[in-house]
Design an enzyme around this catalytic site. Sequence first.
Site, mmCIF file in Angstrom:
data_model
loop_
_atom_site.group_PDB
_atom_site.id
_atom_site.type_symbol
_atom_site.label_atom_id
_atom_site.label_comp_id
_atom_site.label_asym_id
_atom_site.label_seq_id
_atom_site.Cartn_x
_atom_site.Cartn_y
_atom_site.Cartn_z
ATOM 1 N N LYS A 126 -17.617 -31.006 33.975
ATOM 2 C CA LYS A 126 -16.385 -30.467 33.370
ATOM 3 C C LYS A 126 -16.253 -29.014 33.793
ATOM 4 C CE LYS A 126 -13.088 -31.716 30.477
ATOM 5 N NZ LYS A 126 -12.573 -33.080 30.213
ATOM 6 N N ASP A 166 -7.038 -31.765 32.465
ATOM 7 C CA ASP A 166 -7.435 -31.776 31.048
ATOM 8 C C ASP A 166 -6.391 -30.877 30.370
ATOM 9 O OD1 ASP A 166 -9.817 -32.695 29.207
ATOM 10 O OD2 ASP A 166 -9.411 -30.647 28.590
ATOM 11 N N SER A 376 -9.058 -42.295 37.253
ATOM 12 C CA SER A 376 -9.422 -41.303 38.273
ATOM 13 C C SER A 376 -10.389 -41.913 39.275
ATOM 14 C CB SER A 376 -10.076 -40.080 37.621
ATOM 15 O OG SER A 376 -9.108 -39.189 37.122
HETATM 16 P P1 NDP Z 1 -2.226 -31.325 27.355
HETATM 17 O O1 NDP Z 1 -2.450 -29.928 27.770
HETATM 18 O O2 NDP Z 1 -1.298 -32.182 28.126
HETATM 19 O O3 NDP Z 1 -1.777 -31.398 25.816
HETATM 20 C C1 NDP Z 1 -2.577 -30.866 24.824
HETATM 21 C C2 NDP Z 1 -1.861 -31.017 23.506
HETATM 22 O O4 NDP Z 1 -2.738 -30.648 22.439
HETATM 23 C C3 NDP Z 1 -0.654 -30.110 23.382
HETATM 24 O O5 NDP Z 1 0.277 -30.697 22.520
HETATM 25 C C4 NDP Z 1 -1.262 -28.861 22.766
HETATM 26 O O6 NDP Z 1 -0.323 -28.041 22.076
HETATM 27 C C5 NDP Z 1 -2.260 -29.451 21.810
HETATM 28 N N1 NDP Z 1 -3.381 -28.512 21.638
HETATM 29 C C6 NDP Z 1 -4.223 -28.074 22.606
HETATM 30 N N2 NDP Z 1 -5.104 -27.189 22.120
HETATM 31 C C7 NDP Z 1 -4.808 -27.075 20.821
HETATM 32 C C8 NDP Z 1 -5.359 -26.331 19.763
HETATM 33 N N3 NDP Z 1 -6.411 -25.516 19.976
HETATM 34 N N4 NDP Z 1 -4.798 -26.473 18.533
HETATM 35 C C9 NDP Z 1 -3.744 -27.305 18.341
HETATM 36 N N5 NDP Z 1 -3.171 -28.034 19.300
HETATM 37 C C10 NDP Z 1 -3.695 -27.931 20.511
HETATM 38 O O7 NDP Z 1 -3.692 -31.995 27.305
HETATM 39 P P2 NDP Z 1 -4.092 -33.527 27.316
HETATM 40 O O8 NDP Z 1 -3.095 -34.333 26.590
HETATM 41 O O9 NDP Z 1 -4.457 -33.878 28.706
HETATM 42 O O10 NDP Z 1 -5.465 -33.479 26.484
HETATM 43 C C11 NDP Z 1 -5.518 -33.698 25.079
HETATM 44 C C12 NDP Z 1 -6.926 -34.088 24.686
HETATM 45 O O11 NDP Z 1 -7.303 -35.284 25.383
HETATM 46 C C13 NDP Z 1 -8.024 -33.078 25.031
HETATM 47 O O12 NDP Z 1 -9.051 -33.162 24.071
HETATM 48 C C14 NDP Z 1 -8.568 -33.600 26.361
HETATM 49 O O13 NDP Z 1 -9.891 -33.159 26.605
HETATM 50 C C15 NDP Z 1 -8.508 -35.091 26.096
HETATM 51 N N6 NDP Z 1 -8.500 -35.968 27.265
HETATM 52 C C16 NDP Z 1 -7.589 -35.838 28.267
HETATM 53 C C17 NDP Z 1 -7.576 -36.718 29.326
HETATM 54 C C18 NDP Z 1 -6.556 -36.662 30.388
HETATM 55 O O14 NDP Z 1 -6.573 -37.529 31.265
HETATM 56 N N7 NDP Z 1 -5.619 -35.717 30.381
HETATM 57 C C19 NDP Z 1 -8.592 -37.776 29.435
HETATM 58 C C20 NDP Z 1 -9.456 -37.891 28.288
HETATM 59 C C21 NDP Z 1 -9.407 -36.993 27.268
HETATM 60 P P3 NDP Z 1 0.236 -26.717 22.806
HETATM 61 O O15 NDP Z 1 1.077 -27.220 23.924
HETATM 62 O O16 NDP Z 1 0.974 -25.994 21.751
HETATM 63 O O17 NDP Z 1 -0.981 -25.961 23.270
HETATM 64 O O1 2IT Z 2 -11.818 -35.820 29.380
HETATM 65 C C1 2IT Z 2 -11.543 -36.525 30.366
HETATM 66 O O2 2IT Z 2 -12.059 -37.630 30.552
HETATM 67 C C2 2IT Z 2 -10.560 -36.013 31.320
HETATM 68 N N1 2IT Z 2 -10.022 -34.930 31.118
HETATM 69 C C3 2IT Z 2 -10.230 -36.791 32.565
HETATM 70 C C4 2IT Z 2 -11.271 -36.568 33.623
HETATM 71 C C5 2IT Z 2 -10.975 -37.167 34.961
HETATM 72 O O3 2IT Z 2 -11.805 -36.931 35.859
HETATM 73 O O4 2IT Z 2 -9.974 -37.853 35.144
#
Ligand code: NDP
Ligand code: 2IT
Length: 444
Positions: A126, A166, A376
Amino acid sequence: MSYVDEVFDMVVAKNPAQPEFHQAVKEVLESLRVVIEANEEAYRKDALLERLVTPERQLLFRVPWVDDEGQVQVNNGFRVQFNSAIGPYKGGLRLHPSVNLGIIKFLGFEQIFKNSLTGLPIGGGKGGSDFDPKGKSDREVMAFCQSFITELYKYIGADTDVPAGDIGTGAREIGYMYGQYKRLTGLYEGVLTGKGLTFGGSLARTEATGYGLLYLTEEMLKCNGKDIQGKVVAVSGSGNVAIYASQKAQQLGAKVVTVSDSTGWVYDPEGIDVELLKEVKEVKRARLTEYAAARPSAQYHEGKGVWTVKCDVALPCATQNELDLEDAKTLVANGCFAVAEGANMPTTLEATEYLQKNGVLFCPGKAANAGGVATSALEMSQNSERLSWTFQEVDSKLKSIMVNIFHNLDDAAKKYGMEGNYVAGANIAGFLKVAEAMTAQGVV
Ligand code: NDP
Ligand code: 2IT
């Protein structure tokens, strides 16, 4: 003292001020207690747990870039290459002001087990930065991404370490990073995933984490005599995971009534309008107030509050520790019967325990959100064979991967006498494969 307790104490002593990392390690080690105790002598002699909790390599670097006023800005860059026992390091890059080494280590540690659960050959890693893309111009984001990769390119590659998106890192950021990697190395290779569809990206990768979350949730409910159709779902977050989780939940006949961001949340009793949400978040990069302004049925509230809404199923899809003990109590009191984590570690340990004790079906993120990284890995396969698969092909592979993950953790929980404890099942199933590969590869 037991081996598990000794190693946990060592982690706390050697990694001070990294509470999220301690939390992630504690959850895994507690689940593994029964497995480790059955094999304690061999694991101890091999220092297997000490090696498991110690990253193979941690990169910390300076990321200087120039803003639109001509001012030089400096951010911290991180990449933790945690474990390569079962494949090249694989995991996303988080761009958020809260990012520090402890957060990247917790995410990297979780990724080891998640990636193992996918059944695909990917190790755990990561990275990210405390850079905040919010409110920056495209040129500033590009300047940051180019500087970030100008350091990181030395340590990544299609067969060594493959970063992805992420929080804060989406298609725009991956595009800029890919361009800079190609320019510096002259290689057109699958070094990053989540790429645009015109330069090696996979169909369905954008949707994969959210869709996968629902495929697994659907299977978990089915195996417990329940059905997602017609259920009321509370979703937190409004980013990549939340958007496509909401979309798939609706396609499966559920009603999603909430979304949130870091400033507030929306209750929409008519059901979230996903197309409008995509327009607000993906195109305009705006706040949820704009969603509420355009949607008469939506109520906007400042602050935190998604878990106060009555729901059957809760899907935390924003960030770590966003669902605490109080929230868990409210969910249970309101009749919620299933929680599946779209985000990484969104539920505190106390809240998880409370939900489990009160009969709520609980699936941890390392299983429930594994569809993103699994897809991925499918993108890596397509890049290697220089072909691209159809949306249906990728989506159907994703679905079978998620259904398989659920059965693997369900079986592991049963085998070790913890039926229905999907946290233990996920940690055990994820661990066993990595432990076997580490043991077979000797002391490295
Ligand atoms: P994005 O950046 O697309 O969206 C994040 C969302 O969460 C936004 O709505 C954001 O609000 C909110 N958020 C982020 N940080 C905070 C915080 N500290 N407090 C409150 N709200 C918060 O990210 P993703 O959707 O990609 O990721 C969301 C979660 O999923 C994370 O935990 C990530 O690690 C996990 N994840 C993502 C994957 C992926 O493929 N993208 C895969 C597996 C897990 P704002 O816009 O206001 O910051
Ligand atoms: O938390 C996660 O699994 C991700 N942000 C996606 C990682 C990836 O390599 O697609």
